[in-house]
Design a protein around this motif. Sequence first.
Motif, mmCIF file in Angstrom:
data_model
loop_
_atom_site.group_PDB
_atom_site.id
_atom_site.type_symbol
_atom_site.label_atom_id
_atom_site.label_comp_id
_atom_site.label_asym_id
_atom_site.label_seq_id
_atom_site.Cartn_x
_atom_site.Cartn_y
_atom_site.Cartn_z
ATOM 1 N N ARG A 73 0.840 -1.195 0.000
ATOM 2 C CA ARG A 73 0.000 0.000 0.000
ATOM 3 C C ARG A 73 0.881 1.254 0.000
ATOM 4 N NH1 ARG A 73 -3.403 0.389 5.101
ATOM 5 N NH2 ARG A 73 -1.620 1.514 5.964
ATOM 6 N N GLY A 74 0.490 2.218 -0.835
ATOM 7 C CA GLY A 74 1.266 3.426 -0.981
ATOM 8 C C GLY A 74 1.159 4.381 0.201
ATOM 9 N N PRO A 75 2.079 5.357 0.244
ATOM 10 C CA PRO A 75 3.064 5.616 -0.799
ATOM 11 C C PRO A 75 4.229 4.625 -0.741
ATOM 12 C CG PRO A 75 3.277 7.225 0.954
ATOM 13 C CD PRO A 75 2.072 6.413 1.271
ATOM 14 N N VAL A 76 4.376 3.860 -1.817
ATOM 15 C CA VAL A 76 5.447 2.876 -1.896
ATOM 16 C C VAL A 76 5.868 2.706 -3.347
ATOM 17 C CG1 VAL A 76 3.853 0.927 -2.114
ATOM 18 C CG2 VAL A 76 6.151 0.533 -1.225
ATOM 19 N N GLN A 77 7.152 2.519 -3.554
ATOM 20 C CA GLN A 77 7.672 2.190 -4.876
ATOM 21 C C GLN A 77 8.411 0.869 -4.755
ATOM 22 O OE1 GLN A 77 9.989 5.213 -6.834
ATOM 23 N NE2 GLN A 77 9.939 4.114 -8.788
ATOM 24 N N LEU A 78 7.860 -0.163 -5.376
ATOM 25 C CA LEU A 78 8.458 -1.488 -5.348
ATOM 26 C C LEU A 78 9.467 -1.596 -6.480
ATOM 27 C CD1 LEU A 78 8.525 -4.345 -4.138
ATOM 28 C CD2 LEU A 78 6.684 -4.963 -5.742
ATOM 29 N N SER A 96 -0.720 7.166 -1.751
ATOM 30 C CA SER A 96 -1.457 6.751 -0.556
ATOM 31 C C SER A 96 -2.789 6.114 -0.925
ATOM 32 C CB SER A 96 -1.721 7.959 0.348
ATOM 33 O OG SER A 96 -0.535 8.420 0.943
ATOM 34 N N ASP A 97 -3.143 5.071 -0.189
ATOM 35 C CA ASP A 97 -4.441 4.411 -0.321
ATOM 36 C C ASP A 97 -4.549 3.547 -1.571
ATOM 37 O OD1 ASP A 97 -6.822 3.806 0.894
ATOM 38 O OD2 ASP A 97 -7.948 5.400 -0.083
ATOM 39 N N LYS A 98 -3.495 3.448 -2.368
ATOM 40 C CA LYS A 98 -3.492 2.567 -3.535
ATOM 41 C C LYS A 98 -2.774 1.283 -3.151
ATOM 42 C CE LYS A 98 -5.507 5.777 -5.879
ATOM 43 N NZ LYS A 98 -6.979 5.679 -6.125
ATOM 44 N N GLU A 99 -3.271 0.164 -3.680
ATOM 45 C CA GLU A 99 -2.779 -1.127 -3.226
ATOM 46 C C GLU A 99 -2.655 -2.118 -4.377
ATOM 47 O OE1 GLU A 99 -4.745 -4.830 -0.753
ATOM 48 O OE2 GLU A 99 -5.173 -2.783 -0.047
#
Length: 477
Positions: A87-92, A299-302
């Motif tokens: 889940r964001g904010p994240v950069q995989l 944020s809030d994106k998964e």
Amino acid sequence: MITKSLFSSLCFLAVAFQQVYADGCSMQNGYYYCNQASEVEFTNVGFSSSYERVTSMNPETCECTRTPQSFGGALAPFDEELSFHFRGPVQLKRFAVYYPDSNNALSSLKKRSNHKHGKTSSNENGELKKRDEPAQSTRTVYETILQTAYINPDGSPATSTSDAAAASSTTSNSAASTTSAQGSLLASGFSYAGPNEKANLAATSFITSSTSAPATSSSSAPASTSSSSSSGSSDWVRSSYYDSKSSTSDNIVFLNNMGGTAGSGVWSSCFGNSISFAASNGVDGASSPQVLSDTMLKSDKEISIWSSSKCEGDDCGYYLPGIPAYHGFSGTKVVLMEFSMPHDDSTSFINDMPAIWALNAQVPRTLQYGKSECSCWNTGCGEFDIFEVLNSGNEKMIPTLHSQQGSQNGAGGGAGSSDYFVRPTGSSMIGAVVFDTSSSTVYVIDVTNKGVNFDSTYSSSDVAGWLEAGSTVLQLS
């Protein structure tokens, strides 16, 4: 709802919290944080019980049926298929799963576990001493149970809070070590399966004892280099791999929760959007599998990660008809992930609260968000919050296991750490999660500076070399 027994425990925590401050832990936005960690171990993971497995879902009546599903053994229920969620904010940046390919794969981990997990004991002068510990190590041991327990320096239970306070006072000036009765409230939402939201909290477990010894910090030791090319051994073999920079994806499927919007998955007024293929941006749905682009989820994106092995017949059990149903990752394994969690200025419901977690794969294949009776989650089939930020903008990440283990009323249980990992807001971090059935232990390790390159194979000594001498240990009851 907080049960009567848990409420009584919370009353006793008022005493324990006084000691938390004395030991250098502090409360931030309702959560206690203690020491920065580079490794957290969950030991004695796995027990025998059952959860309620979904067997049908009716999109017209909104009714779901469940039946008991028994489980047991090392790591259970976390030995079952897991899906991995971001889940964001994240950069995989990169992700990989490894499985053991020889009998040597777990031998080093098992030896290390047997050597490292000795409890503290006291000598005839009442001072704490270390047992079976390397001289140059710092170690914290947490014992977690549902109700508050106070433990004397020799490991025996104290008969009252005053006895525990006296024991803590007696040992606090010892040059050998410090023992205290501390409490840490951990949160668990009961309305949906995913990392905790501030609006949906109930205490489930807390730290009841902590033992550490002053010594040279393990972080000052030279980082070991881990490379399959140097070892020449393939005890661990990569089965799934993703690299955002090269748009490489092998035995991986990216899903999100946009079912019925772009040619995959389904939508109903009862269950909302099911899981679906994720578009390359990770946000939209897609009609077929796509490789996640080198992008940051806000944020809030998964998104979730699965193997590319499709469910066939009943080999995945029941799942919502019409979804893209794939197998997760089960049993003994090593999971590597490289990621960053930069701050963002989103105004979403869960703003600037990134998380990485694993779910029993049955949960998203039925209903991850919605009616509790349409998921096995609230009956304890398992969630593992690996790197979770608990408050908007926080730069501390904690791991928490959620299951029935350690619970006295069939709900909650598990264990969580008040020692934390530092959120990688700038450069990326490489995290390793080792699910070790040979010692019933789950390791969460920061291997950023250990020469980990997501090689196709690793030796048992490579993986054992990632482990820290000064790890935080949480022992499940």
